[in-house]
Design an enzyme around this catalytic site. Structure first.
Site, short mmCIF file in Angstrom:
data_model
loop_
_atom_site.label_atom_id
_atom_site.label_comp_id
_atom_site.label_asym_id
_atom_site.label_seq_id
_atom_site.Cartn_x
_atom_site.Cartn_y
_atom_site.Cartn_z
N PHE A 1 -29.73 -3.02 30.61
CA PHE A 1 -29.94 -4.16 29.81
C PHE A 1 -31.04 -4.82 30.37
O PHE A 1 -31.27 -5.51 31.37
CB PHE A 1 -28.77 -5.33 29.94
CG PHE A 1 -28.68 -6.28 29.10
CD1 PHE A 1 -27.74 -6.37 27.84
CD2 PHE A 1 -29.61 -7.25 28.99
CE1 PHE A 1 -27.90 -7.12 26.98
CE2 PHE A 1 -29.63 -8.47 28.03
CZ PHE A 1 -28.63 -8.34 27.23
N ASP B 1 -30.36 -13.11 32.47
CA ASP B 1 -29.03 -12.63 32.99
C ASP B 1 -29.57 -12.17 34.80
O ASP B 1 -30.51 -11.39 34.83
CB ASP B 1 -28.71 -11.25 32.15
CG ASP B 1 -27.15 -10.84 32.59
OD1 ASP B 1 -26.48 -11.81 33.41
OD2 ASP B 1 -26.94 -9.80 32.13
N ASN C 1 -37.91 -12.57 23.11
CA ASN C 1 -37.65 -11.65 24.33
C ASN C 1 -37.62 -10.42 23.69
O ASN C 1 -37.18 -10.11 22.71
CB ASN C 1 -36.32 -11.87 24.81
CG ASN C 1 -36.37 -13.31 25.63
OD1 ASN C 1 -36.79 -13.41 26.91
ND2 ASN C 1 -35.57 -14.27 25.25
N PHE D 1 -29.66 -14.07 20.24
CA PHE D 1 -28.72 -13.48 21.18
C PHE D 1 -28.66 -11.77 20.97
O PHE D 1 -28.43 -11.46 19.84
CB PHE D 1 -27.30 -14.04 21.20
CG PHE D 1 -27.19 -15.26 21.64
CD1 PHE D 1 -26.66 -15.33 23.02
CD2 PHE D 1 -27.65 -16.33 20.86
CE1 PHE D 1 -26.61 -16.74 23.24
CE2 PHE D 1 -27.62 -17.70 21.44
CZ PHE D 1 -26.96 -17.76 22.68
#
Length: 349
Positions: free
Chosen positions: A27, A80, A129, A329
């Site tokens: 990720f 994150d 992003n 998201f």
């Protein structure tokens, strides 16, 4: 209220399973501010690469290194902890002398570059992003492949991810308790998280109901339409429906759904009646948002991942790359690809 796991799928429920984030390197997030540092000013923009530490922890460590108060270090968004992420921090350090940030050391964190900047970097002040995700143990390659092809054309629902609602839905539960008791909430962070969860849940519900229609991207009288990539919107009228539909089909315009709150929602006539009916039973959350003076806003109903590409490493492992605008998201994309038992709630927005 529709449970997050039961929200309507745009492409139908995935036929296969898979793993998201088997390890942090699966990720990868690279923040895109949409601008370059000014090269002068009382602030310093610092681009960092981190793995295993959250944004606030790094910001506090940077403040300590620079011998400034923690409030003097800001960032555009939380990234994150359990991922490989690149993002910018901003430190207010007046004066001509530039600190040597190459000496800043923190386990799991590396300074990539830094430069002077005129303005403070504020929360939400980013363009988007870029994501690189690896899905492992994919049980149905053909299904995922077809879904990726379909997403290129039709996009995905622009749902707020489970992380908006907290682990186990704790933020939404907090909002409901607050709405039911009317007890003042002094903690600013709790207030922010709970109000955000409340309006996000209502938005998701409206989108989920709209997706049940045969043609989800069909413009109806009174829809609030948004120019792609812009925040402003206008209301569709019956006389313009044919032309507006063409522009929606070309992805020049986006149909929006309301983020409920105080003031007018923006839609009119048929579209307004639909939105009101979709959340008619959620009176407590709506009353809370109005009481706390959270202004209503609009958000695109669908999300089109930009620069979407993918590469199968083998029959059960696929690497997926795409770019999303700020506030959207990656997990809403993954949700349309595979069923996963992983808990999304710990993934920062």
């Amino acid at each position: 209220m529709i449970e997050f796991d039961n929200l309507t799928y745009l492409h139908g429920k995935p036929q296969g399973t898979g793993l998201l984030k088997a390890n942090p390197e699966d990720f990868v997030v690279v923040e895109d501010l949409g601008f370059e540092p000014d090269g002068e000013g009382e602030h310093i923009l610092v681009r960092i690469l981190k793995n295993g530490c959250n944004t606030r922890f790094v910001a506090d460590a940077l403040a300590k290194f620079l011998k400034i108060h923690a409030r003097e270090v800001s960032f555009a968004g939380q990234k994150d902890k359990h991922a490989v992420t690149e993002q910018w921090l901003c430190a207010r350090v007046p004066g001509k002398e530039m600190p040597d940030l190459s000496a800043f050391q923190l386990e799991g964190c590396q300074v990539l570059e830094y430069a002077r900047h005129k303005r403070k970097l504020r929360l939400g002040a980013l363009k988007g992003n870029a994501f690189t995700l690896v899905l492992r143990e994919v049980s149905n390659r053909d299904d995922v492949e077809q879904r990726l092809i379909d997403i290129c054309v039709k996009g995905v629902p622009n749902y707020f991810g489970a992380q908006r609602f907290g682990i186990g839905g704790s933020n939404l539960q907090g909002a409901l308790r607050w709405a039911q008791t009317n007890t003042p909430v002094r903690d600013r962070n709790k207030r922010s998280f709970w109000l955000s969860a409340a309006r996000s849940a209502l938005f998701n519900q409206i989108v989920a109901e709209r997706l049940k229609k045969a043609d989800v991207n069909q413009v109806v009288d009174g829809d609030a339409l948004q120019l792609a990539g812009r925040g402003s919107w206008f209301v569709a009228t019956t006389e313009e429906l044919a032309e507006l539909q063409r522009r929606v089909n070309d992805k020049v315009l986006m149909i929006t759904a309301v983020l409920p709150g105080s003031g007018e929602w923006g839609t009119q006539r048929e579209a307004l009646a639909f939105e009101q009916a979709a959340v008619a039973e959620e009176t407590e959350l709506q009353t809370l948002l109005v009481r706390e003076k959270v202004e209503a806003a609009r958000r695109a109903m669908l999300l089109y991942p930009q620069q979407l590409s993918w590469n199968w490493w083998d029959d059960v492992t696929v690497e997926i790359r795409f770019w999303l605008p700020a506030g959207s998201f990656a997990t809403s994309v993954v949700r349309e690809l595979i069923n996963t038992t992983g808990d999304y709630a710990h993934i920062a927005e």
